[in-house]
Design an enzyme around this catalytic site. Structure first.
Site, PDB file in Angstrom:
ATOM      1  N   HIS A  27       0.790  -1.147   0.055  1.00 51.68           N
ATOM      2  CA  HIS A  27       0.088  -0.177   0.008  1.00 51.68           C
ATOM      3  C   HIS A  27       1.032   1.697  -0.003  1.00 51.68           C
ATOM      4  CE1 HIS A  27      -3.255   2.602   0.138  1.00 51.68           C
ATOM      5  NE2 HIS A  27      -3.598   2.568   1.588  1.00 51.68           N
TER       6      HIS A  27
ATOM      7  N   HIS B 184      -1.965  -0.621 -11.746  1.00 47.95           N
ATOM      8  CA  HIS B 184      -2.484  -0.083 -10.713  1.00 47.95           C
ATOM      9  C   HIS B 184      -3.723  -1.124 -10.929  1.00 47.95           C
ATOM     10  CE1 HIS B 184      -5.180   2.434  -7.659  1.00 47.95           C
ATOM     11  NE2 HIS B 184      -3.924   2.497  -7.600  1.00 47.95           N
TER      12      HIS B 184
ATOM     13  N   ASP C  38       3.223   5.874  -7.849  1.00 50.84           N
ATOM     14  CA  ASP C  38       4.450   5.997  -6.844  1.00 50.84           C
ATOM     15  C   ASP C  38       5.466   5.601  -7.461  1.00 50.84           C
ATOM     16  OD1 ASP C  38       2.959   5.531  -4.751  1.00 50.84           O
ATOM     17  OD2 ASP C  38       2.120   3.501  -5.690  1.00 50.84           O
TER      18      ASP C  38
END
Length: 472
Positions: free
Chosen positions: A307, A347, A403
């Site tokens: 996460h 994702h 990210d």
């Protein structure tokens, strides 16, 4: 230590921006279902081949109510009805929410109807925090009062110094943040009155205000530096940077490029529908515990490498690659399955390009103009170039996600890798709080208690293999 600049914005809150032009109205998270023909309600017809019976289950908002499945039973008197089995909630809606809308196929992300691109371009983080909770952008008076309330609740009790000093010098800052957020409940016991609107409001203000302070204190503790108290002359983001990076200056002056970059990253991370940590906040909050305890569950979930720790994994992957010349070989090992994973690509929700990644890519370019391009950035850019031109990745819709770039920006600002997730938590705080309050006020919600399919042994008699106990 995070880098500082020489130019400061005027002290105090920013002037509130106007509503983004052409923004959509407030919408619920679910797509509106197609209208049923006139005079005919939408329903799902299910034929149970075990019994030959047919059942009609109402369909609303593109969903069926799972309890309706309990009506589907065999003739066995012990049959309690059909259940749905959905590990990890891959296709289960646990709530109806009006906060965040995501269309993963089209790469759309909206907060309360406003496109993320417009909010990142025009809004402040505290403006977005207000929006997520209240559903509308604040007017000037509301915004000024909100900024004032946040600014003057940034200080933490002096006992917190002793609390944080009790951690080892090498403690992970996320562990410190998690413990500290939960610890706030002991300083504000009245926060348990969660159905008192005044108590709820002050708890939300305290969490938004004190989280950056606790995060900065955790950073300084690990570095062995003295704590820097909040400076209420500074904006929300500048104040945080001051508490992190200030040394002997009489007044901290943040680099405006870094300050704005961090503010945009906070906005992009502010909420993301029913993700792992938000689900944790809602589930724990459904027991009617205080908000500090509920949010600490979100911090704990965010700590996990699947996460909030994903951007850390990106940099570790880059460090393992080592050089631009090694990128093609690394890509081949990923494709063959012989090497590691390509972190920062793909994702679970977005099946096209992550809309936040487009914003962060542009932001990264602005930051790198200030700090320059180093070896790690060169590796990252080569990874991106090869992956986006390789059918293996594009056919699987493995595009760079948020990210991939955020870790590079944080690193260029000289934040240590294990502090990245703390920055994520600061940004996610208003989303957690908005989701917690929405859950609390939703009359359909009860304490979270999922069902299970039992796969253990049937009843059996107790026969001990231990030696008989000796009697006196």
């Amino acid at each position: 230590m995070p880098k500082t600049g020489t130019t400061a914005r005027p002290a105090g809150p920013k002037k509130k921006t106007a509503k983004p032009a052409g923004a959509a109205p407030v919408t619920a998270s679910a797509k509106p279902p197609a209208a049923a023909p006139a005079g005919k309600a939408s329903a799902l017809e299910i034929k149970d081949t075990r019994t030959g019976k047919t059942y009609s289950i109402p369909v609303a908002e593109c969903a069926i109510r799972a309890p309706e499945l309990k009506k589907i039973k065999t003739d066995d008197p012990g049959d309690s009805g059909l259940m749905s089995y959905d590990p990890a909630f891959l296709n289960t809606a646990s709530c109806r929410s009006a906060i965040t809308y995501i269309d993963g196929d089209k790469g759309i992300l909206r907060y309360r109807g406003y496109p993320i691109e417009q909010l990142a371009e025009n809004a402040t983080f505290l403006e977005v925090a207000w929006l997520l909770r209240h559903g509308e952008l604040p007017n000037q008076q509301e915004y000024d009062q909100f900024v004032h309330d946040i600014t003057f609740h940034t200080y933490v009790h002096e006992n917190f110094r002793k609390f944080l000093e009790g951690f080892r010098y090498d403690a992970h800052p996320m562990a410190m943040l998690n413990s500290s957020i939960a610890g706030l409940a002991s300083f504000y016991p009245s926060a348990r009155n969660i159905f008192d609107e005044t108590e709820r409001n002050i708890s939300i203000v305290r969490l938004l205000a004190k989280t950056p302070t606790i995060a900065a204190f955790s950073y300084r503790h690990v570095k062995g530096l003295p704590f820097v108290y909040p400076d209420n002359r500074l904006s929300y983001v500048e104040n945080f940077l001051s508490m992190v990076a200030r040394m002997s200056e009489s007044k901290y002056e943040a680099n405006p490029v870094f300050a704005r970059a961090l503010e945009i990253l906070f906005i992009l991370h502010a909420d993301h529908e029913q993700n792992c940590s938000t689900n944790a906040v809602r589930a724990v909050g459904s027991s009617h515990v205080d908000p500090f305890s509920a949010v600490s569950a979100g911090v704990a979930a965010l700590f996990g490498p699947l996460h909030g720790g994903a951007n850390e994994q990106v940099l570790r992957m880059i460090n393992e690659i080592g050089s631009v010349k090694n990128v093609p070989k690394f890509i081949e090992t990923v494709k063959s399955g012989e090497g590691g994973r390509l972190m920062g690509f793909g994702h679970r929700v977005y099946k096209s390009y992550d809309p936040r990644a487009k914003i962060v890519k542009k932001l990264a370019d602005e930051v790198f103009k200030v700090v320059g391009v180093d070896k790690d950035l060169e590796i990252a850019l080569e990874l991106e170039r090869i992956a986006l031109s390789d059918d293996y990745f594009t056919s699987r819709k493995l595009y760079p996600n948020v990210d991939f770039y955020t870790g590079l920006i944080y690193r260029s600002m000289a934040f240590p890798t294990d502090f990245f997730t703390v920055l994520f938590a600061i940004g996610r705080m208003p989303g957690w709080l908005a989701q917690w309050e929405e859950m609390l006020l939703d009359k359909e919600q009860k304490i979270a208690r999922p069902r299970q399919i039992y796969i253990g042994p049937a009843e059996r008699p107790y026969r001990s293999s231990l030696k008989p106990k000796q009697t006196l």
